[in-house]
Scaffold this motif. Structure first.
Motif, PDB file in Angstrom:
ATOM      1  N   ALA A 185       0.836  -1.213   0.000  1.00  0.00           N
ATOM      2  CA  ALA A 185       0.000   0.000   0.000  1.00  0.00           C
ATOM      3  C   ALA A 185       0.868   1.259   0.000  1.00  0.00           C
ATOM      4  N   ALA A 186       1.988   1.201   0.717  1.00  0.00           N
ATOM      5  CA  ALA A 186       2.884   2.366   0.741  1.00  0.00           C
ATOM      6  C   ALA A 186       3.553   2.560  -0.621  1.00  0.00           C
ATOM      7  N   VAL A 187       3.927   1.461  -1.269  1.00  0.00           N
ATOM      8  CA  VAL A 187       4.568   1.549  -2.588  1.00  0.00           C
ATOM      9  C   VAL A 187       3.555   2.007  -3.646  1.00  0.00           C
ATOM     10  N   GLU A 188       2.347   1.470  -3.581  1.00  0.00           N
ATOM     11  CA  GLU A 188       1.294   1.917  -4.510  1.00  0.00           C
ATOM     12  C   GLU A 188       1.103   3.426  -4.384  1.00  0.00           C
ATOM     13  N   GLY A 189       1.139   3.909  -3.149  1.00  0.00           N
ATOM     14  CA  GLY A 189       0.929   5.335  -2.903  1.00  0.00           C
ATOM     15  C   GLY A 189       2.021   6.193  -3.498  1.00  0.00           C
ATOM     16  N   ILE A 190       3.273   5.872  -3.201  1.00  0.00           N
ATOM     17  CA  ILE A 190       4.361   6.724  -3.698  1.00  0.00           C
ATOM     18  C   ILE A 190       4.462   6.635  -5.221  1.00  0.00           C
ATOM     19  N   ALA A 191       4.135   5.477  -5.777  1.00  0.00           N
ATOM     20  CA  ALA A 191       4.179   5.333  -7.239  1.00  0.00           C
ATOM     21  C   ALA A 191       3.152   6.261  -7.887  1.00  0.00           C
ATOM     22  N   LYS A 192       1.958   6.301  -7.306  1.00  0.00           N
ATOM     23  CA  LYS A 192       0.918   7.186  -7.854  1.00  0.00           C
ATOM     24  C   LYS A 192       1.354   8.656  -7.720  1.00  0.00           C
ATOM     25  N   ILE A 193       1.928   8.991  -6.567  1.00  0.00           N
ATOM     26  CA  ILE A 193       2.338  10.382  -6.335  1.00  0.00           C
ATOM     27  C   ILE A 193       3.439  10.783  -7.321  1.00  0.00           C
ATOM     28  N   LYS A 194       4.366   9.861  -7.588  1.00  0.00           N
ATOM     29  CA  LYS A 194       5.499  10.187  -8.466  1.00  0.00           C
ATOM     30  C   LYS A 194       5.153  10.098  -9.949  1.00  0.00           C
ATOM     31  N   THR A 195       4.336   9.107 -10.325  1.00  0.00           N
ATOM     32  CA  THR A 195       4.125   8.863 -11.760  1.00  0.00           C
ATOM     33  C   THR A 195       2.731   9.237 -12.228  1.00  0.00           C
ATOM     34  N   GLY A 196       1.814   9.463 -11.277  1.00  0.00           N
ATOM     35  CA  GLY A 196       0.452   9.773 -11.667  1.00  0.00           C
ATOM     36  C   GLY A 196      -0.373   8.531 -11.983  1.00  0.00           C
ATOM     37  N   ARG A 197       0.235   7.355 -11.871  1.00  0.00           N
ATOM     38  CA  ARG A 197      -0.525   6.143 -12.187  1.00  0.00           C
ATOM     39  C   ARG A 197      -0.646   5.259 -10.957  1.00  0.00           C
ATOM     40  N   LEU A 198      -1.868   4.770 -10.734  1.00  0.00           N
ATOM     41  CA  LEU A 198      -2.110   3.885  -9.600  1.00  0.00           C
ATOM     42  C   LEU A 198      -2.157   2.437 -10.084  1.00  0.00           C
ATOM     43  N   PHE A 199      -1.215   1.641  -9.618  1.00  0.00           N
ATOM     44  CA  PHE A 199      -1.205   0.217  -9.917  1.00  0.00           C
ATOM     45  C   PHE A 199      -1.546  -0.550  -8.645  1.00  0.00           C
ATOM     46  N   SER A 200      -2.317  -1.603  -8.790  1.00  0.00           N
ATOM     47  CA  SER A 200      -2.475  -2.529  -7.677  1.00  0.00           C
ATOM     48  C   SER A 200      -1.330  -3.523  -7.784  1.00  0.00           C
ATOM     49  N   LEU A 201      -0.521  -3.615  -6.731  1.00  0.00           N
ATOM     50  CA  LEU A 201       0.720  -4.390  -6.807  1.00  0.00           C
ATOM     51  C   LEU A 201       0.623  -5.707  -6.044  1.00  0.00           C
ATOM     52  N   SER A 202       1.627  -6.554  -6.259  1.00  0.00           N
ATOM     53  CA  SER A 202       1.572  -7.948  -5.804  1.00  0.00           C
ATOM     54  C   SER A 202       2.107  -8.156  -4.390  1.00  0.00           C
ATOM     55  N   GLU A 203       1.225  -8.569  -3.491  1.00  0.00           N
ATOM     56  CA  GLU A 203       1.661  -8.996  -2.156  1.00  0.00           C
ATOM     57  C   GLU A 203       2.249 -10.401  -2.236  1.00  0.00           C
ATOM     58  N   GLN A 204       1.687 -11.212  -3.138  1.00  0.00           N
ATOM     59  CA  GLN A 204       2.142 -12.610  -3.211  1.00  0.00           C
ATOM     60  C   GLN A 204       3.624 -12.688  -3.582  1.00  0.00           C
ATOM     61  N   GLN A 205       4.052 -11.764  -4.423  1.00  0.00           N
ATOM     62  CA  GLN A 205       5.471 -11.745  -4.787  1.00  0.00           C
ATOM     63  C   GLN A 205       6.334 -11.566  -3.542  1.00  0.00           C
ATOM     64  N   LEU A 206       5.890 -10.714  -2.641  1.00  0.00           N
ATOM     65  CA  LEU A 206       6.644 -10.504  -1.398  1.00  0.00           C
ATOM     66  C   LEU A 206       6.551 -11.747  -0.503  1.00  0.00           C
ATOM     67  N   VAL A 207       5.354 -12.312  -0.413  1.00  0.00           N
ATOM     68  CA  VAL A 207       5.160 -13.517   0.415  1.00  0.00           C
ATOM     69  C   VAL A 207       6.063 -14.650  -0.091  1.00  0.00           C
ATOM     70  N   ASP A 208       6.149 -14.804  -1.407  1.00  0.00           N
ATOM     71  CA  ASP A 208       6.915 -15.913  -1.994  1.00  0.00           C
ATOM     72  C   ASP A 208       8.411 -15.640  -2.060  1.00  0.00           C
ATOM     73  N   CYS A 209       8.782 -14.402  -2.317  1.00  0.00           N
ATOM     74  CA  CYS A 209      10.172 -14.128  -2.697  1.00  0.00           C
ATOM     75  C   CYS A 209      11.023 -13.498  -1.593  1.00  0.00           C
ATOM     76  N   VAL A 210      10.407 -12.880  -0.598  1.00  0.00           N
ATOM     77  CA  VAL A 210      11.207 -12.281   0.480  1.00  0.00           C
ATOM     78  C   VAL A 210      11.491 -13.362   1.504  1.00  0.00           C
ATOM     79  N   ARG A 211      12.721 -13.803   1.554  1.00  0.00           N
ATOM     80  CA  ARG A 211      13.074 -14.852   2.507  1.00  0.00           C
ATOM     81  C   ARG A 211      14.295 -14.419   3.300  1.00  0.00           C
TER      82      ARG A 211
END
Ligand SMILES: *[C@@H]1O[C@H](CO)[C@@H](O)[C@H](O)[C@H]1NC(C)=O
Ligand SMILES: *[C@@H]1O[C@H](CO)[C@@H](O)[C@H](O)[C@H]1NC(C)=O
Length: 341
Positions: free
Chosen positions: A154-180
């Protein structure tokens, strides 16, 4: 003599009718609760394989309902509770399933030094990042201790929208699977720091649609992670235990925070400005997506949670701000951080 006898009889009658009345009110309320339970099961599509399980869950439901009604009937509370999809869970079960923030051991030196908003002046009196289109819809972490991934996203989605003007819904699963790391273990809990660091090293995060949420641990998929929607440069900590610093940061972008979501009141919060009870041992992560002052003059933080829309104010909570403790209410100002883009 006759008088005494008559009186005894009267007492007997009173006792019997009293017992009858209380038995009747007990069955009556039991029937009412059973009816509410049935409605609730239908509303949330809940089924139990075994009758014993259903009966046991009914008892939990009843206890929760009693807590909720007693709380609401106390009157003059600044917030309300209501039955939601977690009504058949004890608070211990609820936290075990739906929280997931790990307390950072003091041996892990995790604090970043720079705080880019340190010298910010003219902080607006209120802000709601939803109105600026910087907040995606409320998501649902399910029975998985992945709150840390949702808080990060949610924090990354927010700053991305503020910086680029585009709101993307981003992947939590990628973090769940890949952050080890030692601290971050998918559904067993994690830290936003690890997640921010992963996104930096991976040069970005995929969209939700490309790497969809599964409510369970999985194997990191380089294929799904390959197409990145959003990149960040790094992350910074808000100076710890400092609500004023948190205010500065939250005025500029959504901020990841951890708090103590312990307690039945937190579990069944349904609206108003939450004022506790809670302690400050951090066990849940959410995102501050605004702040303001309610009609009755209480200052609040607006937090986005990941427990679906049946919880809180359509998935959000307003929680007391400027609490007279450096840690903030429920420890909200203890460990705040945000991505830098
Ligand atoms: C804030 O101002 C002080 C004093 O001018 C300066 O030393 C510091 O670098 C500034 N901080 C930031 C983050 O710009
Ligand atoms: C929640 O609070 C209870 C009672 O104060 C305590 O026993 C329990 O350990 C707490 N759980 C968490 C996860 O903080």
């Amino acid at each position: 003599m006759a008088f005494a006898l008559k009186n005894k009889f009267l007492v007997f009658i009173l006792i019997v009718s009293g017992a009858l009345a209380s038995a009747m009110s007990r069955t009556l309320s039991e029937t009412v609760v059973a009816e509410k339970y049935k409605q609730w099961m239908a509303q949330y599509g809940r089924t139990y394989e075994m009758k014993e399980e259903e009966n046991m869950r009914f008892e939990v439901f009843k206890n929760n309902l009693e807590y909720i009604e007693n709380f609401n009937n106390m009157g003059n509370q600044p917030y309300k509770l209501s039955i939601n999809e977690f009504a058949d869970l004890t608070n211990e079960e609820f936290l075990a399933y739906y929280a997931g923030y790990k307390i950072i051991p003091s041996t892990v030196s995790s604090k970043t030094k720079r705080f880019k908003y340190q010298n910010l002046t003219n902080v607006p009196a209120s802000i709601d990042w939803r109105n600026k289109g910087a907040v995606t819809q409320i998501k649902d972490q399910g029975h998985c201790g992945s709150c840390w991934a949702f808080s990060t996203v949610a924090a990354v989605e927010g700053i991305a929208k503020i910086k680029t003007g585009r709101l993307f819904s981003l992947s939590e699963q990628q973090l769940v699977d890949c952050v080890r790391t030692k601290g971050s273990q998918g559904c067993k809990g994690g830290w936003m720091h690890d997640a921010f660091e992963y996104i930096v090293k991976n040069h970005g995060l995929a969209e939700e649609t490309r790497y969809p949420y599964k409510k369970k641990d999985g194997t990191c998929s380089p294929r799904k992670a390959a197409i990145k929607a959003v990149q960040i440069l790094g992350y910074e900590d808000v100076p710890h235990k400092n609500e004023e610093a948190l205010l500065k940061a939250a005025s500029q972008q959504p901020v990841s925070v951890a708090l103590d979501g312990n307690g039945t009141a937190f579990q069944f919060y349904s609206g108003g400005v939450f004022t506790g009870p809670c302690r400050t041992s951090l066990n849940h992560a959410v995102t501050v997506v605004g702040y303001g002052t309610s009609e009755d003059g209480s200052k609040y933080w607006l937090i986005k949670n990941s427990w679906g829309k049946s919880w809180g104010e359509n998935g959000y909570m307003r929680i007391k701000r400027d609490f007279n403790s450096k840690k903030g209410l429920c420890g909200i100002a203890k460990r705040a951080s945000y991505p830098v883009a």
